[in-house]
Structures are given as structure tokens and as C-alpha cells.
Design a protein around this motif. Structure first.
Motif, PDB file in Angstrom:
ATOM      1  N   LEU A  85     -45.574 -22.275  -1.473  1.00 47.34           N
ATOM      2  CA  LEU A  85     -45.518 -23.791  -0.981  1.00 47.34           C
ATOM      3  C   LEU A  85     -45.070 -24.779  -1.987  1.00 47.34           C
ATOM      4  O   LEU A  85     -44.405 -25.595  -1.794  1.00 47.34           O
ATOM      5  CB  LEU A  85     -47.300 -24.111  -0.724  1.00 47.34           C
ATOM      6  N   ALA A  86     -45.341 -24.343  -3.468  1.00 43.87           N
ATOM      7  CA  ALA A  86     -44.814 -25.245  -4.364  1.00 43.87           C
ATOM      8  C   ALA A  86     -43.136 -25.147  -4.508  1.00 43.87           C
ATOM      9  O   ALA A  86     -42.602 -26.405  -4.633  1.00 43.87           O
ATOM     10  CB  ALA A  86     -45.403 -24.706  -5.767  1.00 43.87           C
ATOM     11  N   THR A  87     -42.724 -23.806  -4.241  1.00 45.53           N
ATOM     12  CA  THR A  87     -41.326 -23.840  -4.158  1.00 45.53           C
ATOM     13  C   THR A  87     -40.518 -24.495  -2.810  1.00 45.53           C
ATOM     14  O   THR A  87     -39.607 -24.982  -3.032  1.00 45.53           O
ATOM     15  CB  THR A  87     -40.905 -22.241  -4.079  1.00 45.53           C
ATOM     16  N   LEU A  88     -41.408 -24.458  -1.859  1.00 46.77           N
ATOM     17  CA  LEU A  88     -40.963 -25.089  -0.487  1.00 46.77           C
ATOM     18  C   LEU A  88     -40.955 -26.591  -1.010  1.00 46.77           C
ATOM     19  O   LEU A  88     -39.936 -27.298  -0.550  1.00 46.77           O
ATOM     20  CB  LEU A  88     -41.762 -24.876   0.545  1.00 46.77           C
ATOM     21  N   GLY A  89     -42.068 -27.023  -1.424  1.00 49.83           N
ATOM     22  CA  GLY A  89     -41.891 -28.645  -1.853  1.00 49.83           C
ATOM     23  C   GLY A  89     -40.712 -28.962  -2.813  1.00 49.83           C
ATOM     24  O   GLY A  89     -40.250 -30.054  -2.833  1.00 49.83           O
ATOM     25  N   PRO A 113     -39.207 -28.825  -9.322  1.00 48.65           N
ATOM     26  CA  PRO A 113     -39.891 -27.591  -9.422  1.00 48.65           C
ATOM     27  C   PRO A 113     -41.018 -27.763 -10.619  1.00 48.65           C
ATOM     28  O   PRO A 113     -42.150 -27.434 -10.315  1.00 48.65           O
ATOM     29  CB  PRO A 113     -38.956 -26.644 -10.090  1.00 48.65           C
ATOM     30  N   ALA A 114     -40.936 -28.432 -11.680  1.00 45.00           N
ATOM     31  CA  ALA A 114     -41.949 -28.584 -12.597  1.00 45.00           C
ATOM     32  C   ALA A 114     -43.108 -29.512 -12.212  1.00 45.00           C
ATOM     33  O   ALA A 114     -44.237 -29.164 -12.231  1.00 45.00           O
ATOM     34  CB  ALA A 114     -41.413 -29.319 -13.685  1.00 45.00           C
ATOM     35  N   VAL A 115     -42.765 -30.613 -11.238  1.00 50.55           N
ATOM     36  CA  VAL A 115     -43.839 -31.292 -10.645  1.00 50.55           C
ATOM     37  C   VAL A 115     -44.584 -30.772  -9.493  1.00 50.55           C
ATOM     38  O   VAL A 115     -45.658 -30.747  -9.546  1.00 50.55           O
ATOM     39  CB  VAL A 115     -43.044 -32.781 -10.227  1.00 50.55           C
ATOM     40  N   GLN A 142     -53.498 -26.585 -17.300  1.00 46.86           N
ATOM     41  CA  GLN A 142     -53.207 -25.612 -16.555  1.00 46.86           C
ATOM     42  C   GLN A 142     -51.940 -25.642 -15.922  1.00 46.86           C
ATOM     43  O   GLN A 142     -50.814 -24.826 -16.225  1.00 46.86           O
ATOM     44  CB  GLN A 142     -54.191 -24.788 -15.563  1.00 46.86           C
ATOM     45  N   GLY A 143     -51.701 -26.476 -15.325  1.00 52.33           N
ATOM     46  CA  GLY A 143     -50.415 -27.262 -14.545  1.00 52.33           C
ATOM     47  C   GLY A 143     -49.430 -27.651 -15.439  1.00 52.33           C
ATOM     48  O   GLY A 143     -48.226 -27.147 -15.035  1.00 52.33           O
TER      49      GLY A 143
END
Length: 177
Positions: A85-89, A113-115, A142-143
Motif C-alpha cells: 500500500l505504501a508503494t502504491l501511494g 517513497p520516503a513520506v 520507526q517511520g
């Protein structure tokens, strides 16, 4: 290719295959380097493809999903969902910001990608892998560690790949739909 739908599908499949192959190869050579808290996943440099073709959005997402299947055995089954999901966004945001540049560099897009990984994977780690209550400061840490790896990849390999594609006009050859 004359048929745009076929070209889109081929580009999507090739990008997904490249992402997956790079991730698996890196994990074979340097075990754990693609799924650690501060990861340097070389395949993340391919996010720059979203600057050139909308086919990169599903391609990168599918590639990440297939790559994260490996993580199920490492005790990270949720990464298959949340990492993808992070990659999709990120890929969608890169595509939408593709024309926003700082001089000639698509800096805002390259930060996506970092955000996205900071927020989604940081939340995933703090929620599912840390015992106790959700602590906002720990979520930021962590993020931030995940984002650090993303920035390192996009600032180095991603930027190099972007300029190689642009300077050699490979975008006109490789990504024409």
C-alpha cells in the motif's frame, strides 16, 4: 507498440519483474537488507519509472507485493499488505508530481517513497511489532528509520537512474505508450 493497452500491460509486467528480481537478488546476496528497519532496497530506485509512465504505478505495486512474499517467512506477513500500500501511494504520488521540479530535478516526487513508507510502515511497525501502547514518538522514530533508507536510495540510485534515462532520452524509447 501500436496497441496502448498491450504496451501498458507489458510495461507493468516488466517493471514488476525487475523490482521483484532486484529485491530477491539483493536479499540472496545480503540477507535481511531488504526488510530491516533501515533498509536499502535497491529496487526502490525503480520508483523513478513512475515519472515516465503510468504503468509504473501497478508495476511497482505488484513488484513490491511479490517481493514482500519473502517477508512472510521472516515473520512479516503484514508487510505484504502495508508495504505494498505504501508503494502504491508513493508510485501514484510520483506520477502525479512528475512535472514538479526543483531546477531539473523532480525532488517533490522523489521524496514520496520516503513520506509514504514513513507513515504507513512506521505505523505498521509501531502497531504490530512493538509491544505495549502506540506511542507517537516511537512511531515517528520507526517511520523515520524506514524513510531514511528510502531517501538514501532515491537520492543516490534513483537520481542517477533518472538522469541516465533523461540524458540518453531513454524515456522516449522505453516508456512510449
Amino acid at each position: 507498440m501500436k496497441n496502448k493497452k498491450t504496451a501498458f500491460l507489458v510495461q507493468t509486467a516488466v517493471i514488476a519483474a525487475m523490482y521483484t528480481a532486484l529485491t530477491y537478488a539483493q536479499n540472496f546476496i545480503l540477507p535481511g537488507s531488504t526488510s530491516a528497519a533501515v533498509q536499502f532496497r535497491v529496487s526502490e530506485a525503480l520508483n523513478v519509472f513512475a515519472l515516465f509512465t503510468p504503468a509504473a504505478v501497478p508495476g511497482l505495486t505488484i513488484g513490491c507485493l511479490l517481493s514482500n512474499i519473502y517477508n512472510i517467512g521472516s515473520g512479516l506477513p503484514l508487510d505484504m499488505i502495508f508495504g505494498s500500500l505504501a508503494t502504491l501511494g508513493a508510485a501514484f504520488s510520483i506520477y502525479m508530481l512528475r512535472k514538479v521540479t526543483v531546477k531539473t530535478h523532480p525532488l517533490p516526487a522523489m521524496l514520496m517513497p520516503a513520506v509514504w513508507n514513513w507513515v504507513i510502515v512506521g505505523w505498521e511497525i509501531e502497531t504490530f511489532f512493538v509491544e505495549g501502547d502506540f506511542i507517537f514518538y516511537d512511531f515517528l522514530v520507526q517511520g523515520g528509520l524506514v524513510a531514511l533508507g528510502e531517501i538514501a536510495v532515491t537520492a543516490t540510485l534513483g537520481t542517477i537512474l533518472f538522469y541516465v534515462i533523461k540524458n540518453r532520452k531513454l524515456d522516449e524509447k522505453m516508456f512510449k505508450l
